[in-house]
Design an enzyme around this catalytic site. Structure first.
Site, PDB file in Angstrom:
ATOM      1  N   LYS A 164       0.947  -1.669  -0.265  1.00 25.23           N
ATOM      2  CA  LYS A 164       0.116   0.252  -0.426  1.00 25.23           C
ATOM      3  C   LYS A 164       0.994   1.535   0.301  1.00 25.23           C
ATOM      4  O   LYS A 164       0.388   1.880  -0.743  1.00 25.23           O
ATOM      5  CB  LYS A 164      -1.072  -0.155   1.197  1.00 25.23           C
ATOM      6  CG  LYS A 164      -1.948  -0.907   1.391  1.00 25.23           C
ATOM      7  CD  LYS A 164      -2.850  -1.288   2.959  1.00 25.23           C
ATOM      8  CE  LYS A 164      -4.002  -2.198   2.037  1.00 25.23           C
ATOM      9  NZ  LYS A 164      -3.927  -3.327   3.284  1.00 25.23           N
ATOM     10  N   GLN A 213      -5.032  -2.847   9.775  1.00 22.99           N
ATOM     11  CA  GLN A 213      -5.128  -4.249   9.329  1.00 22.99           C
ATOM     12  C   GLN A 213      -5.125  -5.095  10.004  1.00 22.99           C
ATOM     13  O   GLN A 213      -5.485  -5.235  11.341  1.00 22.99           O
ATOM     14  CB  GLN A 213      -3.665  -4.016   8.794  1.00 22.99           C
ATOM     15  CG  GLN A 213      -3.050  -5.569   8.103  1.00 22.99           C
ATOM     16  CD  GLN A 213      -3.419  -5.376   6.444  1.00 22.99           C
ATOM     17  OE1 GLN A 213      -3.974  -3.726   5.806  1.00 22.99           O
ATOM     18  NE2 GLN A 213      -3.817  -6.689   5.862  1.00 22.99           N
ATOM     19  N   ASP A 254     -11.294   1.564   4.270  1.00 22.24           N
ATOM     20  CA  ASP A 254     -11.708  -0.115   4.114  1.00 22.24           C
ATOM     21  C   ASP A 254     -13.047  -0.418   3.775  1.00 22.24           C
ATOM     22  O   ASP A 254     -13.127  -1.710   3.405  1.00 22.24           O
ATOM     23  CB  ASP A 254     -11.074  -0.059   5.115  1.00 22.24           C
ATOM     24  CG  ASP A 254      -9.343  -1.552   4.876  1.00 22.24           C
ATOM     25  OD1 ASP A 254      -9.699  -1.707   3.983  1.00 22.24           O
ATOM     26  OD2 ASP A 254      -9.204  -1.759   5.814  1.00 22.24           O
TER      27      ASP A 254
HETATM   28  N1  GUN Z   1      -6.788  -7.674   6.098  1.00 23.95           N
HETATM   29  C1  GUN Z   1      -7.286  -8.632   4.600  1.00 23.95           C
HETATM   30  N2  GUN Z   1      -7.159  -7.615   3.768  1.00 23.95           N
HETATM   31  C2  GUN Z   1      -7.928  -6.467   4.363  1.00 23.95           C
HETATM   32  C3  GUN Z   1      -8.195  -5.504   3.757  1.00 23.95           C
HETATM   33  O1  GUN Z   1      -8.472  -5.334   2.605  1.00 23.95           O
HETATM   34  N3  GUN Z   1      -8.674  -3.601   4.661  1.00 23.95           N
HETATM   35  C4  GUN Z   1      -7.796  -5.090   6.055  1.00 23.95           C
HETATM   36  N4  GUN Z   1      -7.862  -3.717   6.906  1.00 23.95           N
HETATM   37  N5  GUN Z   1      -7.416  -5.947   6.741  1.00 23.95           N
HETATM   38  C5  GUN Z   1      -6.958  -6.893   5.270  1.00 23.95           C
END
Ligand code: GUN
Length: 293
Positions: A52, A96, A119
């Protein structure tokens, strides 16, 4: 069979975002800023957050990571969420997942200001998406819809079968695929671990979205000729054919299913790269205040 090349589509979108950032930051306006909270040292989460940050740099966004040991307390994590909620320099942030067991994931998700919830996990955004209001839509479902849109797949009136009912993928994508939009307008069947007669259902799919988390689960016998397949799974398996000794596979047996499919997204290079650009798209929307304006 045509490949739905997520990597190529994602590159196109990144170029479009970078251009938009240049346009919006002409003068001395600060660029969009995406932050991530990372708890513990789960390698998959670390890789995801690092990707990211790299993607942010590529399109001209600022990014920052707030990293904590896995023994961080829930109140301390909530204080960090509150800090980011109130920081005017941060347009959007993610926490996350997964979080350690001693932390209530829903409590954290619900503490995020919905206006910064890029998200799209907060119930307010999920609810808004469900009733068709402007909302931050979570990265993977949004990436899937964008892939269908850009590959010009005609979805209206088709039967879409979704394998998996998770909050992050199966449930939201099933809502989006039944919405009165294009892509969308499909008749959706959601299958999960308790579904009986699975093969009879998947064989009826015009569009099959597989987010079941089981490596190479879908085989050629489970699909009909001409099906459009979106493979959300990603698994690292041992391989004697690669230098690293590993290779990535999806939830679909690509070699055999691709023989019957009209379109299929590969793993790697399919849904994966799309999820990161979805997050960038949401962050750009947050910066421009487009959702809650
Ligand atoms: N863990 C797996 N996929 C994601 C996601 O799209 N966002 C977040 N915050 N955690 C994740």
């Amino acid at each position: 069979m045509k490949l739905i090349d997520g990597k190529k589509i994602a590159e196109q979108i990144k170029t479009e975002i970078a251009l938009k950032v240049k346009e919006l930051t002409a003068g001395d306006k600060r660029p969009p800023h995406l932050a991530a909270i990372l708890v513990g040292n789960d390698p998959a989460s670390e890789t995801y957050v690092a990707s990211k940050a790299r993607a942010c740099k590529e399109v001209g966004f600022d990014s920052s990571t707030y990293k904590f040991e896995s023994d961080i307390s829930e109140p301390e994590l909530l204080r960090t969420v509150e800090f980011l909620n109130n920081d005017p320099e941060i347009d959007g942030f993610i926490v996350q997942l997964p979080l350690p067991d001693h932390i209530d994931e829903q409590k954290i998700i619900q503490a995020v200001n919905p206006h910064k919830d890029v998200d799209g996990f907060h119930p307010e955004n999920v609810g808004r998406m469900t009733i068709g209001l402007p909302a931050y839509i979570s990265a993977t479902p949004n990436g899937i819809m964008e892939m269908l849109r850009r590959a010009k797949i005609n979805t209206t009136g088709k039967h879409c079968v979704v394998l998996g009912r998770s909050n992050i993928v199966g449930r939201p994508v099933s809502i989006l695929m039944s919405a009165a939009t294009e892509p969308g307008n499909t008749t959706v069947t959601v299958c999960h671990s308790k579904t009986s007669g699975l093969k009879e259902i998947t064989k009826q799919a015009d569009i099959l979205i597989v987010a079941i988390g089981k490596q190479e689960f879908v085989n050629a016998e489970m699909v009909k000729d001409g099906v459009v397949v979106i493979d959300v799974g990603i698994h690292r398996i041992e391989s004697s054919r690669t230098k690293s000794g590993f290779k990535l596979v999806g939830d679909v047996k690509f070699d055999e299913v691709s023989e019957k499919a009209s379109y299929i997204s590969p793993v790697p290079g399919g849904v994966g790269p799309m999820t990161i650009v979805s997050l960038l798209q949401n962050t750009l929307k947050a910066y421009q205040n487009l959702i809650y304006s």
